[in-house]
Design a protein around this motif. Sequence first.
Motif, mmCIF file in Angstrom:
data_model
loop_
_atom_site.group_PDB
_atom_site.id
_atom_site.type_symbol
_atom_site.label_atom_id
_atom_site.label_comp_id
_atom_site.label_asym_id
_atom_site.label_seq_id
_atom_site.Cartn_x
_atom_site.Cartn_y
_atom_site.Cartn_z
ATOM 1 N N SER A 52 4.694 -8.671 23.271
ATOM 2 C CA SER A 52 5.656 -8.883 24.460
ATOM 3 C C SER A 52 5.610 -10.696 24.832
ATOM 4 O O SER A 52 6.241 -11.371 25.696
ATOM 5 C CB SER A 52 4.536 -8.515 26.141
ATOM 6 O OG SER A 52 3.874 -8.929 26.228
ATOM 7 N N LEU B 162 8.714 -3.476 21.093
ATOM 8 C CA LEU B 162 7.468 -3.770 22.187
ATOM 9 C C LEU B 162 6.302 -2.669 22.458
ATOM 10 O O LEU B 162 6.662 -1.277 23.010
ATOM 11 C CB LEU B 162 8.625 -3.537 23.352
ATOM 12 C CG LEU B 162 7.603 -5.294 24.789
ATOM 13 C CD1 LEU B 162 8.401 -5.730 24.455
ATOM 14 C CD2 LEU B 162 9.216 -5.478 25.101
ATOM 15 N N THR C 293 8.340 -0.845 29.150
ATOM 16 C CA THR C 293 8.054 -2.954 29.380
ATOM 17 C C THR C 293 7.814 -3.753 30.625
ATOM 18 O O THR C 293 7.500 -4.917 30.053
ATOM 19 C CB THR C 293 9.921 -2.633 28.857
ATOM 20 O OG1 THR C 293 10.532 -2.010 28.234
ATOM 21 C CG2 THR C 293 10.253 -3.868 28.524
#
Length: 777
Positions: free
Chosen positions: A199, A193, A70
């Motif tokens: 994102s 994601l 992430t």
Amino acid sequence: RSRAGSLRGGGGERDLDLGGGGWNRNWAGVHVLQLCPQVLAEKRSLGSRDGPPHLVVLVPLHSRAAAHDTLCLLQSQDSAVVRVDEGRTGGFALLCPRLKQRWHFVTAQAGDLHAVLDLAKVADSLLFILDPADGWDSVGEHCLSCLFAQGLPSYALAVPGGTDLPPKKRIDARKKLAKAIEKRFPEAKLFPLNTEQESSLLLRHLATQKQRHLAFRDRRAHLLAYAAEFVPGQESDLVGTLKVSGFVRGQTLDVNSLVHIVGHGDFQMSQVDAPPDPLSLNPRVIKGQKRSQDMEVQDDSVNGTDEMEEDVKVLMKADPNKQESLQSEVVPDPMEGEQTWPTEEELQEAEASLKANRRLVKVPKGTSKYQAAWIVDDGEEGSEKDDDDEEDDIDDDMMEEAVSQGESSEEEEEPAEEECETMTVSECLRDDRYDEKVEEDEQMLERYKQERMDEMFPDEVDTPRDVPARVRFQKYRGLKSFRTSPWDPKENLPRDYARIFQFQDFSRTRKHLFRQIEKEETEGALVGWYVTLHVCNVPVSVMESFKEGKPLVLFSLLPHEQKMSVLNFLVRRHPSNSEPVRTKEELIFHCGFRRFRASPLFSQHTSADKHKLERFLRPDAALVVTVYAPITFPPASVLLFKQRSNGMHDLIATGSLLSVDPDRIVVKRLVLSGHPFKIFTKTAVVRYMFFNREDVMWFKPVELRTKWGRRGHIKEPLGTHGHMKCHFDGQLKSQDTVLLNLYKRVFPKWTYDPHVPEPVPWVRSESALPVQEVEME
């Protein structure tokens, strides 16, 4: 329908109804229109050039949640500058000049409870990282329970991964996950994601979503340390000045106020500096940075302190006359309230009376005056002998028992030494840890039994047979009515009450302070400024914890919030915990921005002026928890933890701060029980409540009641063994029980400790005994 009138706008398009509920609806609409500019200005300032960076805290809720992936996706935005935080793993700043936005991302592991709660106190948004299959595990569930109880800021749910599944199974897994999170996060949107585009959508959602406010932080200035430097003091290297740099949030920061470093205590500030903003969106600054590193990842860990020292402007210095004091307790004067020293005439009269009472006694040679005062003449010996015979006989009997026990133990020990022999013990029998676990289970079983006894027979105690009841319960009193009988709140206060502060009118002081905050009358560093605080007399352990990667969070204190008083919290038992918790047992409190340990009292939450003590934390009712602690102005959330023997912290109760009131009366009740021996029309002979005649006469004025609702009083004692004749308002049943209530005011113990040890990563306990398995003997 009656109408008071109508107002027509400039264009004549809209009527404003002024009658009945229409007036309220229209006024609510006007109020919303007035608030719209404030909300828009707040949303636009967050993360902009003039406001603080948008602080986003990443919280992985599952051990398989990919927090690193992430972070990499969030860093891969086009035309954005990434700056890595100094000394903190997984933290970076994201600058987007094209969008005129800047973010500050910080990672907190769900197992590190203190870090998660501290970062959530100052975060603008929380980004929960979920597992695509299970969502969150037991550790994530515990973390969410603590965050919801403390107060949840704005949040978003991200689900990285899941691309390795077939498309059909991917859709099924997504539906299953959406159903699983519906209870915790109703109407929440899941953000996949896996790509840069996803994102970007997540960042846009974080920037535009509505901000949720936490009352305890919106009224106080606070900041998360971006950089820190420790300057040792002249007297000792262990204490010095801590220079903390960060962005001011919440309210204007005054240099003369005190600051609370979360987990470390209250401190004073000496000055506030204005160093250059390290996360500036100024194109000129970014152009120079582009020439050196071509808009790539930049590391501030090398030159962070150099930037702090370049072009530093002193904004303000503390004024000793206006600065808040660190005094937290009143130093009581033990001679206050005592009588004055006697005059010369009173001393002469006392000396004359001593001379008149003097007598001549034959004493051995070399005896002092003090020893001579204890020598008894033959005439006095007979009168005092009768009084002392009973005590001497008791002492002699005790001495004889002790001697006989000592002789028998010596006789038993001698052959034991001769008969002892050596033998090998297997490893399983020498497992000390196993024995400790068994002892803990036995202690827990005993607590369960006590809790069940208190539920079945609330406040009932056995009258002692070796001590008179009038001596054992001499501090207790009877009340005609628990609700209406008077009780002076200033009567028989403990010595600890001389150390605390009390407001003449707490609610009025609170309203006055909050009104000043709303008027923005405070002068100091404004919200959004990047400042350096010089915090005085800080131990070096604060800097060491910051170097280890722990978050350093500072809150400014409102006036009087460093002073000690009596705090009352309204809490409810958390459903995940079922272990019995006794009153005056040490617990860990997370109250607003503070952490501390204390031994509280539990009492009922009622509207009366007296509140009955509860011996255990009840699972089915809200209770009030009373402790000595620093003053905090509500609203503020509170979390109660209990530390296990292995160092883990279990969440046992959640709630909010009720009041700061030392005059709140907590009364302990004792119930003495007796049984009807002979029953007549409205009278009965009761036994087993007392065991001597004097106790019956002593408690004669106290009203009696029975478990079946009868009321009465003691008429007279019968015999010398505690039997008594009682009169009631109706005939008793043979299976009824006669009760007598006694009351005593109780106070919490002064066990306040601001140091809370770091918890061990939490694991669900499987050793708790279910309540149904506990049997009463």
